[in-house]
Design a protein around this motif. Structure first.
Motif, PDB file in Angstrom:
ATOM      1  N   ARG A 160      79.421  45.772  23.597  1.00 18.23           N
ATOM      2  CA  ARG A 160      80.000  45.263  24.841  1.00 18.23           C
ATOM      3  C   ARG A 160      79.957  46.313  25.942  1.00 18.23           C
ATOM      4  NH1 ARG A 160      86.267  43.178  25.217  1.00 18.23           N
ATOM      5  NH2 ARG A 160      86.227  42.395  27.357  1.00 18.23           N
ATOM      6  N   TYR A 161      80.449  47.504  25.618  1.00 21.07           N
ATOM      7  CA  TYR A 161      80.576  48.523  26.660  1.00 21.07           C
ATOM      8  C   TYR A 161      79.245  49.187  26.990  1.00 21.07           C
ATOM      9  CZ  TYR A 161      85.577  47.854  26.293  1.00 21.07           C
ATOM     10  OH  TYR A 161      86.827  47.291  26.322  1.00 21.07           O
ATOM     11  N   HIS A 162      78.335  49.245  26.018  1.00 19.98           N
ATOM     12  CA  HIS A 162      77.037  49.824  26.332  1.00 19.98           C
ATOM     13  C   HIS A 162      76.243  48.917  27.267  1.00 19.98           C
ATOM     14  CE1 HIS A 162      73.541  52.361  25.965  1.00 19.98           C
ATOM     15  NE2 HIS A 162      72.808  51.303  25.683  1.00 19.98           N
ATOM     16  N   LEU A 163      76.318  47.620  27.073  1.00 23.07           N
ATOM     17  CA  LEU A 163      75.640  46.705  27.997  1.00 23.07           C
ATOM     18  C   LEU A 163      76.244  46.812  29.395  1.00 23.07           C
ATOM     19  CD1 LEU A 163      75.122  43.552  25.726  1.00 23.07           C
ATOM     20  CD2 LEU A 163      73.404  45.224  26.453  1.00 23.07           C
ATOM     21  N   GLU A 164      77.551  47.044  29.468  1.00 16.45           N
ATOM     22  CA  GLU A 164      78.169  47.259  30.776  1.00 16.45           C
ATOM     23  C   GLU A 164      77.675  48.557  31.411  1.00 16.45           C
ATOM     24  OE1 GLU A 164      82.387  46.988  30.429  1.00 16.45           O
ATOM     25  OE2 GLU A 164      82.376  44.828  30.009  1.00 16.45           O
ATOM     26  N   HIS A 165      77.430  49.560  30.581  1.00 22.22           N
ATOM     27  CA  HIS A 165      76.881  50.815  31.099  1.00 22.22           C
ATOM     28  C   HIS A 165      75.514  50.567  31.742  1.00 22.22           C
ATOM     29  CE1 HIS A 165      75.169  54.794  31.356  1.00 22.22           C
ATOM     30  NE2 HIS A 165      74.308  54.539  30.397  1.00 22.22           N
ATOM     31  N   HIS A 166      74.673  49.755  31.122  1.00 23.30           N
ATOM     32  CA  HIS A 166      73.370  49.449  31.704  1.00 23.30           C
ATOM     33  C   HIS A 166      73.520  48.633  32.983  1.00 23.30           C
ATOM     34  CE1 HIS A 166      70.024  50.698  28.987  1.00 23.30           C
ATOM     35  NE2 HIS A 166      71.036  50.877  28.158  1.00 23.30           N
ATOM     36  N   THR A 167      74.436  47.703  32.982  1.00 23.77           N
ATOM     37  CA  THR A 167      74.620  46.833  34.148  1.00 23.77           C
ATOM     38  C   THR A 167      75.224  47.592  35.319  1.00 23.77           C
ATOM     39  OG1 THR A 167      74.962  44.927  32.681  1.00 23.77           O
ATOM     40  CG2 THR A 167      75.698  44.705  34.972  1.00 23.77           C
ATOM     41  N   TYR A 168      76.171  48.484  35.031  1.00 20.15           N
ATOM     42  CA  TYR A 168      76.917  49.169  36.089  1.00 20.15           C
ATOM     43  C   TYR A 168      76.717  50.687  36.041  1.00 20.15           C
ATOM     44  CZ  TYR A 168      79.409  44.694  36.064  1.00 20.15           C
ATOM     45  OH  TYR A 168      79.742  43.357  36.086  1.00 20.15           O
ATOM     46  N   GLN A 169      75.519  51.134  35.743  1.00 16.12           N
ATOM     47  CA  GLN A 169      75.311  52.567  35.583  1.00 16.12           C
ATOM     48  C   GLN A 169      75.846  53.354  36.780  1.00 16.12           C
ATOM     49  OE1 GLN A 169      71.356  53.993  34.460  1.00 16.12           O
ATOM     50  NE2 GLN A 169      71.665  55.818  35.685  1.00 16.12           N
ATOM     51  N   GLY A 170      76.817  54.211  36.496  1.00 12.27           N
ATOM     52  CA  GLY A 170      77.384  55.070  37.529  1.00 12.27           C
ATOM     53  C   GLY A 170      78.353  54.398  38.472  1.00 12.27           C
ATOM     54  N   VAL A 171      78.633  53.104  38.278  1.00  7.82           N
ATOM     55  CA  VAL A 171      79.538  52.407  39.199  1.00  7.82           C
ATOM     56  C   VAL A 171      80.980  52.801  38.873  1.00  7.82           C
ATOM     57  CG1 VAL A 171      80.374  50.191  40.044  1.00  7.82           C
ATOM     58  CG2 VAL A 171      77.945  50.494  39.494  1.00  7.82           C
ATOM     59  N   TYR A 172      81.628  53.376  39.855  1.00  6.82           N
ATOM     60  CA  TYR A 172      82.974  53.908  39.679  1.00  6.82           C
ATOM     61  C   TYR A 172      83.930  52.804  39.233  1.00  6.82           C
ATOM     62  CZ  TYR A 172      86.081  57.862  40.712  1.00  6.82           C
ATOM     63  OH  TYR A 172      86.932  58.937  40.621  1.00  6.82           O
ATOM     64  N   GLY A 173      84.576  53.005  38.083  1.00  5.98           N
ATOM     65  CA  GLY A 173      85.543  52.049  37.577  1.00  5.98           C
ATOM     66  C   GLY A 173      84.965  50.970  36.694  1.00  5.98           C
ATOM     67  N   TYR A 174      83.627  50.909  36.572  1.00  7.91           N
ATOM     68  CA  TYR A 174      82.995  49.872  35.764  1.00  7.91           C
ATOM     69  C   TYR A 174      82.133  50.441  34.634  1.00  7.91           C
ATOM     70  CZ  TYR A 174      84.429  46.368  39.175  1.00  7.91           C
ATOM     71  OH  TYR A 174      85.171  45.534  39.974  1.00  7.91           O
ATOM     72  N   ASP A 175      81.520  51.585  34.853  1.00  6.40           N
ATOM     73  CA  ASP A 175      80.663  52.182  33.828  1.00  6.40           C
ATOM     74  C   ASP A 175      81.547  52.934  32.835  1.00  6.40           C
ATOM     75  OD1 ASP A 175      78.874  53.551  32.267  1.00  6.40           O
ATOM     76  OD2 ASP A 175      77.787  54.491  33.926  1.00  6.40           O
ATOM     77  N   PRO A 176      81.664  52.453  31.580  1.00 10.02           N
ATOM     78  CA  PRO A 176      82.551  53.102  30.613  1.00 10.02           C
ATOM     79  C   PRO A 176      82.013  54.431  30.098  1.00 10.02           C
ATOM     80  CG  PRO A 176      81.386  51.283  29.580  1.00 10.02           C
ATOM     81  CD  PRO A 176      81.037  51.230  31.031  1.00 10.02           C
ATOM     82  N   ASP A 177      80.808  54.804  30.494  1.00  7.44           N
ATOM     83  CA  ASP A 177      80.246  56.091  30.088  1.00  7.44           C
ATOM     84  C   ASP A 177      80.759  57.230  30.971  1.00  7.44           C
ATOM     85  OD1 ASP A 177      78.238  57.429  28.304  1.00  7.44           O
ATOM     86  OD2 ASP A 177      77.348  57.977  30.230  1.00  7.44           O
ATOM     87  N   LEU A 178      81.344  56.911  32.113  1.00 12.79           N
ATOM     88  CA  LEU A 178      81.831  57.942  33.025  1.00 12.79           C
ATOM     89  C   LEU A 178      83.155  58.532  32.537  1.00 12.79           C
ATOM     90  CD1 LEU A 178      81.185  56.150  36.445  1.00 12.79           C
ATOM     91  CD2 LEU A 178      79.952  58.154  35.576  1.00 12.79           C
TER      92      LEU A 178
END
Length: 348
Positions: A160-178
């Motif tokens: 779930r969260y990795h796909l969000e990382h691809h969709t929102y790469q670097g987007v503040y508050g949305y990319d769970p990799d940050l």
């Protein structure tokens, strides 16, 4: 803590949908300067969108044959079976046979069990993109199978969260990799704090997902139920000491371990203007080419076995990019360098 701006709105009016009018064309490297601890207080802000979608379109225009590499590789299923069997076998060995070999168990949990645990994490990465089998359902169960020796229900949440990382790469508050704001403030640029931050990095990675406070999905609930059943079975087969070996393997493997260094390698900014980095060292042979991260973000539908071919075919797009050749060096640089810290990211 607000991200520091690299460009004003007047300098970059909008993100252009047509890549021909994007000033980063054709390499899609940014114009920003990386965030420097002591000079900046937060990750660098970039007005542009993430580079991979547009670069993919440009590469495919020049190399349409890369689309023939899309698909899945069932060899990953057999690797999953072998990895799970080996790790459970070691848990039985230390839980029921070598019950007095305490420090040997700790060493093996780091060197071998940690390597298996991080390899399972990379298998999660493959099943997330449906690269292990023909259907999404089959891929989901490859993930559940791999989850068995990890003891914690991670597979479906990672998806779930990795796909969000691809969709929102670097987007503040949305990319769970940050990293979270409090991580940046607390760790700062202190080498000792950075060292221990890497030791517990696996825990922090889970914590970032929990911080978003999202309701569990149906498959995450399945993952929880599956994990509880498997943990009970493992307890009866391997005993409490065998479970301890597995927990040590997960904690040590996803901490200060070469197999976990890709978490730092991938998107921490080692050079101005470049937010994604590949690793081309020998670790790719065991850890399923996870180092080919620029290639993966450009082409997430290509399985791990074909990512080196993507680099070879489109060499003119990758050979000029900065890359790493040692994961141990990545960890060492991150801890000791005065210009690298948790804030060394790009946000948008």
């Amino acid at each position: 803590m607000a991200p520091s701006e690299a460009h004003t709105t007047a300098e970059v009016q909008a993100v252009h949908k047509d890549e021909r009018y994007d000033m980063r064309f054709p390499s899609y490297l940014g114009f920003w300067k990386r965030s420097v601890p002591g000079l900046d207080e937060a990750p660098r802000f970039d007005m542009y969108d993430e580079p991979h979608l547009k670069r993919r379109k440009q590469i495919l225009a020049d190399h349409p044959e890369i689309e023939d590499m899309y698909g899945y590789d069932t060899n990953t299923v057999w690797i999953t079976v072998a990895t799970v069997a080996a790790q459970v076998g070691l848990a039985y060995l230390f839980g029921r046979v070598l019950t007095e070999w305490h420090w040997t168990m700790v060493f093996v949990a780091y060197a071998i069990g940690g390597s298996f645990s991080t390899q399972i994490g990379i298998i999660f990465h493959e099943f997330t993109h449906n690269l292990c089998a023909a259907t999404s359902l089959q891929n989901r169960w490859v993930g559940n199978l791999g989850n068995i020796p990890l003891l914690v229900p991670l597979a479906q949440s990672f998806r779930r969260y990795h796909l969000e990382h691809h969709t929102y790469q670097g987007v503040y508050g949305y990319d769970p990799d940050l990293p979270l704001e409090w991580e940046i403030r607390l760790i700062g640029n202190d080498p000792i704090k950075k060292f221990f931050w890497l030791v517990i990095y696996g825990v922090m990675y889970i914590g970032r997902g929990l911080a978003q406070q999202k309701q569990l999905t149906r498959w995450e609930l399945y993952n929880w139920a599956w994990t509880i059943v498997c943990d009970v079975a493992l307890y009866y087969v391997c005993g409490l000491r065998g479970m301890l070996y597995l927990l040590l393997s997960v904690f040590l493997g996803f901490g200060l371990h070469p197999g976990a260094a890709h978490f730092i390698q991938e998107h921490y900014t080692f050079r101005d203007g470049q937010e994604t980095y590949s690793y081309y060292g020998s670790g790719n042979y065991f850890w399923l080419n996870i180092g080919y991260h620029n290639e993966h973000h450009d082409f997430p539908l290509v399985p791990w076995t074909k990512l080196p071919e993507v680099k070879r075919v489109a060499a003119e797009y990758y050979d000029h990019l900065a890359f790493h050749t040692s994961w141990c060096a990545v960890l060492y640089m991150f801890i000791t360098s005065s210009v690298l810290a948790p804030q060394s990211r790009v946000v948008r």
